[in-house]
Structures are given as structure tokens and as C-alpha cells.
Write a protein that holds these residues in place. Structure first.
Motif, PDB file in Angstrom:
ATOM      1  N   THR A  88       3.089  -0.933   4.179  1.00 52.23           N
ATOM      2  CA  THR A  88       2.650   0.410   3.793  1.00 52.23           C
ATOM      3  C   THR A  88       3.864   1.301   3.565  1.00 52.23           C
ATOM      4  O   THR A  88       4.803   1.291   4.366  1.00 52.23           O
ATOM      5  CB  THR A  88       1.748   1.024   4.883  1.00 52.23           C
ATOM      6  OG1 THR A  88       0.584   0.220   5.008  1.00 52.23           O
ATOM      7  CG2 THR A  88       1.335   2.444   4.498  1.00 52.23           C
ATOM      8  N   ASN A 128       4.690   5.075   3.357  1.00 57.09           N
ATOM      9  CA  ASN A 128       4.118   6.377   3.639  1.00 57.09           C
ATOM     10  C   ASN A 128       5.112   7.477   3.283  1.00 57.09           C
ATOM     11  O   ASN A 128       6.162   7.623   3.911  1.00 57.09           O
ATOM     12  CB  ASN A 128       3.737   6.443   5.130  1.00 57.09           C
ATOM     13  CG  ASN A 128       3.039   7.739   5.457  1.00 57.09           C
ATOM     14  OD1 ASN A 128       3.578   8.818   5.239  1.00 57.09           O
ATOM     15  ND2 ASN A 128       1.823   7.639   5.978  1.00 57.09           N
ATOM     16  N   GLN A 178       0.859   5.505   0.496  1.00 57.07           N
ATOM     17  CA  GLN A 178       0.127   6.702   0.903  1.00 57.07           C
ATOM     18  C   GLN A 178       0.971   7.899   0.516  1.00 57.07           C
ATOM     19  O   GLN A 178       2.063   8.095   1.047  1.00 57.07           O
ATOM     20  CB  GLN A 178      -0.121   6.684   2.418  1.00 57.07           C
ATOM     21  CG  GLN A 178      -1.074   5.569   2.806  1.00 57.07           C
ATOM     22  CD  GLN A 178      -1.257   5.443   4.309  1.00 57.07           C
ATOM     23  OE1 GLN A 178      -0.304   5.581   5.068  1.00 57.07           O
ATOM     24  NE2 GLN A 178      -2.482   5.176   4.726  1.00 57.07           N
ATOM     25  N   THR A 186      -4.465   6.876  -1.165  1.00 56.27           N
ATOM     26  CA  THR A 186      -3.995   5.541  -0.808  1.00 56.27           C
ATOM     27  C   THR A 186      -4.251   4.615  -1.996  1.00 56.27           C
ATOM     28  O   THR A 186      -5.371   4.547  -2.494  1.00 56.27           O
ATOM     29  CB  THR A 186      -4.751   5.008   0.432  1.00 56.27           C
ATOM     30  OG1 THR A 186      -4.456   5.871   1.526  1.00 56.27           O
ATOM     31  CG2 THR A 186      -4.314   3.604   0.778  1.00 56.27           C
ATOM     32  N   THR A 220      -3.590  13.552   0.022  1.00 54.14           N
ATOM     33  CA  THR A 220      -2.911  12.251   0.065  1.00 54.14           C
ATOM     34  C   THR A 220      -3.869  11.158  -0.409  1.00 54.14           C
ATOM     35  O   THR A 220      -5.031  11.131   0.005  1.00 54.14           O
ATOM     36  CB  THR A 220      -2.450  11.939   1.499  1.00 54.14           C
ATOM     37  OG1 THR A 220      -1.489  12.904   1.883  1.00 54.14           O
ATOM     38  CG2 THR A 220      -1.842  10.557   1.575  1.00 54.14           C
ATOM     39  N   ARG A 233       0.836  -1.198   0.000  1.00 56.23           N
ATOM     40  CA  ARG A 233       0.000   0.000   0.000  1.00 56.23           C
ATOM     41  C   ARG A 233       0.872   1.249   0.000  1.00 56.23           C
ATOM     42  O   ARG A 233       1.892   1.291   0.700  1.00 56.23           O
ATOM     43  CB  ARG A 233      -0.881  -0.027   1.245  1.00 56.23           C
ATOM     44  CG  ARG A 233      -1.852   1.122   1.334  1.00 56.23           C
ATOM     45  CD  ARG A 233      -2.809   0.887   2.472  1.00 56.23           C
ATOM     46  NE  ARG A 233      -2.135   1.120   3.762  1.00 56.23           N
ATOM     47  CZ  ARG A 233      -2.805   1.320   4.901  1.00 56.23           C
ATOM     48  NH1 ARG A 233      -4.125   1.282   4.921  1.00 56.23           N
ATOM     49  NH2 ARG A 233      -2.159   1.520   6.015  1.00 56.23           N
TER      50      ARG A 233
END
Lengths: 285, 359
Positions: B305, B307, B176, B189, B187, B174
Motif C-alpha cells: 500500500t 499511502n 490511497q 483507494t 481520499t 494499492r
């Protein structure tokens, strides 16, 4: 830059095909197989020039053959039946065979067979009316490592020899070619497009590929009649010879009848191509 | 266990093909022999050092004291970590290369852009040789997205250990971040699904393993109509589709100009998918490994994730967060995650084995 080229090429080919062709063009540039720029390639493609002529090559089975305008670009249908033919016969160096390919063009059919069959198992002879085609076929033979004659070493090798002649002519075959007869295998992808269909062909075919490789009179069957005359009158066939002829999308039955009517063959069969069209006539003596 | 004696027998007793199997087994057992020999020699040194503790010379006695504590330390390391890790059976897939399939998930064109970033990350991991494994990576199929980025891709990682290391990359990745295309600065996702399959060579003998399929079970089709076909058409159409009838698995390949190549690649992908199914089934059959596998087995699970705003990467399976986003995407920082997840898997296996013993 890339997105502009993609947009213009997509308008001609549709996006999925345009994306693939752009990647193949880029790969040819990256591998230095082509000196052209991507923009030049796309510009030529927009003029309907076949991708194969732009890139200069066409894969054919495990081979990657050279192509040059206007010599006919090898087709996937031909690739398919030539591969099946290679698998259905098993010549050996102990029992080598002689092969004749009529209207060889790039040399794709005999060169694929020479490549797939064991070394020393086949002597291939290729006829074409176009000297340009024969030069290309010889360049392809060199690329595939198939010599034109045995080099005197003990190592078994297949050979590929070209003959510049018109197989419709009365004096065909020439004495030089006849010296290599009889033939165990005759293959041909002769011109088979009738003129009514010829004028409807897409521009990538009509404007770029040799008319002499495509156009075959009003019925599209002229060359099959010529081949039938050849096999029935000129003693070209070895005792258990096999003849394999590619045909157009609706010609299989007519050509099968032409071959049967020669009375030279024990049996005939029709092979279907991967797209479901009856594509190849096989006649066995 | 006299490995040297066994080794000397190899060439005399068995054919070359069997040699390979025996040699592989020998190689697998080598670490156990090494560890055992080191344990014995350390024990010997300790036995020799203990009498010196009573040396009348105080400086000698103190030297001996230092040596004894160092050797005791070494021996307890053997007991606590070296021997337990050797208890784990050697991985049956240790020699396999890997085939990685990436598909963009939610997030539209931003997911495709992220897939392009991941693709570069894995290529860099291999090209920088961060894992020290000398693998090679090549993209065998790639479907570019119109708006930039990549819709889906298949990558081959060739080299020993590639599958065992990279299989932990299977799952949903994932991202972000504020997409390059986003004007309002929000932002987004997006996700990319990764599946890593074992790669088997067509030509390699499978050490007596059975074939994964027979040609009777395969339906081979060309795609799209060619109209009249033959001389009438010179458009490049080399796409093929394989269907494995017993499982219903289909593989389409259209990236190469050569139908021959597309067919070869499609069979390679099919072989990987079938071997993957077989391995999954074998793992499930081994009851004792089931518990630890729960973490990695579900490929629809979000595993990591990325980020951008905080420059951090989190692996949700092991709860590891590192502030090294840039280094991960450059390929160098990724190995920290791959190794940590692999270590966690091994620890889980060991815990299961011990639990099994106690029952």
C-alpha cells in the motif's frame, strides 16, 4: 495541448487508433526521424494525409522503407505474400536467380526478397513508369544495403537495378532489360482498381497516392492482360519460372483464368491474405 | 572438492556449448569454495592464537585474548549465517531477464494515473541503477487512458538477476490518496495489478531445455477487418493476436506500426507466460518450498500500500512499513522493499529445509 490533439484526432480516427498514431508520431519526433511538430502532424492527418507520408516511412517485414507522396505505400497484404514467396523458394549463391518486378513503386517486393534470400542468390530488376518511384526505390535499396551492381569484390551480394519503362508499351522490354532475361521469378502488384471503385476510395488513398499505381480501366484487369501477353510472346520466362501477382478483393478467379489461358503454365494457385481475401495468383511454368 | 582441477578440464573435455553449462555451475559453486577456504584459514589463525594466551608477557596475553575473541566471533558468524545461506540451492532462474505486465484495477482513471506513477518508479529504479545491476528497461506495449495515465503496460527488464529480484513485485499494489481530479478532497483507494514473468530470448539456446511450444500449437490472427484491403486501404493496421491452443493463452499486440515487430513481441510475451507456468508447476512440485511460497504465489493478493497522506509505504507480506513514499516512487527507496521480501523468501526456504531435515 496533448489532450486537444487527441480529441481532434479521435474524432477522425476513433480513440484507440488516434492514441496509437499519436504515440507513433511522438516516437518519430523523439528519435529525430521527423522535423515536424506534433501539432503539424495532426493537422496534416486531419486533412486525410496517410500517416506513412507524414512520418516518411513504412515497415515492411523486417525492413523500414522510405515512402514519399505520391508513390504507393506498401500494404500489409503485399508484405504477407512477399514473405510467403520468400520462404517458398530457396535460391543460393551457387544457383542464383533473376527476378523481374513490374510496377515496383517503393521497391518493396524485390527489396524484401533481396533482404530475405542469401547474399549472391538473386539479381532483381525493377520496372516503373514513374521516375519518382524509381528514385525512391533506389533510395530504399541504398537504405537496405543492396547495391545496383556487383562492386567487383569477391563477397557475394544480391543486386537491385531499376528500369524506367512502361510495361504496357509495344516495345517493352527494352534491350537493356531483355539482356537480363530470362527471369526465374516475375512479381507484380499492378494497378487493379476499376474506375467505379476508384472514385469511391477513401480520401487518404484517392487524394494522396499515385493514380497510376491504382487505377486499371473499367474492369481492373488491364494490367493482367498485358502481363499475360508479355509472358506468352516475349520469351521472358526461364524454364521453371514462377509468376506471383497481387490481385484486388474479387479478381482472383478472373486473373487465374487469364494466366491459365496463356498456356504457359503447368499449374496455378491462389493465396489468401491474413484477412481472408484471395490476394495472390501464383503461376508455375 | 578441487574446483581448479575441474576448471582446467573444462576447455579440453567439452564443446563450447557444454562449456557454458559447466561454467555456470562453476560460478555457482564459487561462493561455497570461498567460504570454506575462509573458514579453514580462520580456524588456522585461531589454532595459532590459542597457545599465545599462556604467554608470560601480560600485554602479549591480552593481545592474544582480543584476537581469540575476534576470531571466535568470525567463526560463529560463519556457522550462524554464511554457511546456512550457502545451503540454499542456487536459483535456477538467476540468469533470466524479466517481463512485467501492469494492469489498472479498481479506481477508474485514478488507477490509470497510479499505473503511470508505478511505471516511472520502475524505470527510475533501473535508470538510477539503485540495485547496482546495470539492467535496461524498455516499454514494449502501452495503452494510454483517455483521461491521462496508462490503462496497461508491458515492460522488459533486461539483465542478469532481473527476474529473481523483480518477481516479488507480482501482486496487487494499492494507492490511497486524494486524486488530482478530486474536488472535494476525499481520499480514494485504487489498485494496479502487477505480474512479473521470466523473459527468455528467442535466439538463446536453452541449455538443453525443451522448447516451450511448437508452431503447430499456435493460431496467428490479424485483427479487425480491412474491407477490400490491398490497394484500396492505406490505414495502418498492424495488430496481431496469438493463441496457444493447448493452454488457451492469447496474446494481442498492436503497439508497433510493424506487424513483424508486433508478432515478434507477441511471441516473446507468450514464451514468458509459458515459462512462468512451467516454473510455477516445478515449484509446486517441490514440496519443501510450498510453505514459504504461499506468501508470494497468489497474484490477486494485495502486496503493498502506498499511502500519500502519511507518506508511507507498507509491504503486507512481511509487515514492513517505511516512511519513504517519495523515495520509493523516485525508484531509490524501492530496493529496500525488494531486498527485504527476497530475504524473507530465502529465510522461509531455509526454515523449510531444516524442518524437512528434522522429519
Amino acid at each position: 495541448m496533448f489532450s486537444r490533439l487527441l480529441a481532434t484526432l479521435s474524432s477522425a480516427l476513433g480513440t484507440p487508433q488516434a492514441l496509437r498514431e499519436l504515440r507513433w508520431m511522438q516516437a518519430a519526433i523523439d528519435s529525430r526521424a521527423s522535423q515536424l511538430s506534433l501539432a503539424d502532424m495532426v493537422a496534416r492527418r486531419l486533412q486525410h494525409e496517410p500517416l506513412q507520408y507524414i512520418l516518411g516511412t513504412q515497415p515492411f517485414g523486417p525492413l523500414n522503407l522510405l515512402v514519399r507522396p505520391p508513390v504507393l505505400i506498401p500494404r500489409p497484404e503485399t508484405e504477407h505474400w512477399a514473405t510467403v514467396l520468400a520462404e517458398s523458394l530457396s535460391p543460393t549463391a551457387q544457383k542464383p536467380i533473376s527476378l523481374l518486378d513490374l510496377g515496383t513503386g517503393s521497391g518493396c517486393i524485390p527489396l524484401l526478397l533481396c533482404h530475405l534470400w542469401p547474399p549472391g542468390s538473386v539479381k532483381a530488376h525493377a520496372v516503373d513508369i514513374s521516375p519518382h518511384a524509381l528514385t525512391l526505390a533506389q533510395d530504399n535499396a541504398a537504405l537496405c544495403g543492396i547495391p545496383s551492381q556487383l562492386d567487383g569484390s569477391k563477397k557475394p551480394q544480391n543486386t537491385f537495378t531499376v528500369f524506367n519503362s512502361d510495361f504496357l508499351a509495344e516495345d517493352f522490354p527494352s534491350p537493356a532489360l531483355r539482356a537480363n532475361s530470362p527471369f526465374d521469378v516475375i512479381t507484380s502488384n499492378p494497378p487493379y482498381i476499376p474506375w467505379k471503385e476508384y472514385i469511391e476510395l477513401p480520401p487518404s488513398v484517392l487524394d494522396y497516392e499515385d493514380r497510376r499505381a491504382l487505377l486499371a480501366g473499367s474492369s481492373g484487369l488491364d494490367f493482367y492482360h498485358a502481363i499475360a501477353r508479355l509472358v506468352s510472346h516475349k520469351n521472358l520466362l526461364a524454364p521453371s519460372a514462377i509468376v506471383a501477382l497481387e490481385v484486388g478483393h474479387n479478381q482472383a478467379c478472373a486473373v487465374e483464368t487469364i494466366m491459365r489461358d496463356t498456356g504457359c503454365f503447368r499449374c496455378t494457385e491462389i493465396w489468401t491474405d491474413p484477412w481472408g481475401k484471395q490476394r495472390t495468383i501464383i503461376a508455375r511454368k | 572438492m578441487d574446483l581448479l582441477f575441474k576448471y582446467s578440464q573444462i576447455s579440453e573435455d567439452v564443446s563450447l556449448q557444454d562449456d557454458k553449462v559447466v561454467l555456470r555451475r562453476f560460478k555457482e559453486l564459487e561462493p561455497i569454495e570461498d567460504a570454506w577456504n575462509k573458514w579453514l584459514s580462520t580456524r588456522k589463525e585461531l589454532d595459532d592464537a590459542i597457545p599465545m594466551l599462556a604467554d608470560p608477557d601480560p600485554s602479549m596475553a591480552s593481545l592474544a585474548d582480543e584476537e581469540v575473541s575476534a576470531l571466535t566471533e568470525t567463526l560463529s558468524t560463519f556457522l550462524q549465517s554464511t554457511f546456512p545461506s550457502l545451503l540454499l540451492p542456487p536459483s535456477p532462474t538467476a540468469h533470466l531477464s524479466a517481463l512485467m505486465e501492469l494492469k489498472s484495477g479498481v479506481g477508474g482513471s485514478e488507477a490509470s494515473l497510479f499505473l503511470g506513477d508505478l511505471l516511472r518508479m520502475y524505470q527510475r529504479l533501473v535508470n538510477n541503477n539503485t540495485m547496482g545491476m546495470n539492467w535496461t528497461a524498455s516499454v514494449v506495449a502501452q495503452n494510454d487512458a483517455e483521461g491521462g495515465g496508462v490503462k496497461d503496460a508491458t515492460v522488459e527488464f533486461r539483465g542478469e538477476g532481473a527476474y529473481d529480484a523483480l518477481r516479488w513485485e507480482s501482486g496487487v499494489h494499492r494507492v490511497q490518496r486524494v486524486p488530482a481530479t478530486e474536488t472535494a478532497g476525499r481520499t480514494h483507494t485504487s489498485t494496479v495489478a502487477v505480474v512479473v514473468l521470466p523473459l527468455v530470448e528467442e535466439s538463446s539456446p536453452h541449455d538443453g531445455e525443451e522448447e516451450l511450444f511448437t508452431m503447430d500449437e499456435i493460431k496467428l490472427e490479424v485483427m479487425r477487418s480491412r474491407g477490400a484491403g490491398g490497394q484500396h486501404v492505406n490505414k495502418t493496421e498492424s495488430a496481431v493476436r496469438l493463441t496457444h491452443i493447448p493452454t488457451g493463452i492469447t496474446v494481442s499486440m498492436q503497439d508497433q506500426r510493424s506487424q513483424h515487430q508486433n508478432r515478434r513481441l507477441a511471441f516473446q510475451v507468450l514464451r514468458s507466460r509459458l515459462l512462468d507456468i512451467k516454473l510455477q508447476r516445478e515449484m509446486e512440485a517441490r514440496r519443501d518450498t510450498r510453505r514459504s511460497l504461499v506468501k508470494g504465489a497468489d497474484r490477486s493478493e494485495k502486496i503493498r500500500t502506498y499511502n500519500y497522506a502519511q507518506g508511507r509505504v507498507t509491504d503486507h507480506r512481511i509487515g514492513l512499513t517505511l516512511k519513504n513514499l517519495h523515495s520509493v516512487l523516485e525508484g531509490d527507496g524501492l530496493h529496500a522493499f525488494i531486498e527485504a521480501v527476497g530475504r524473507s523468501y530465502k529465510e522461509g526456504l531455509l526454515a523449510d529445509m531444516l524442518e524437512e531435515k528434522e522429519k
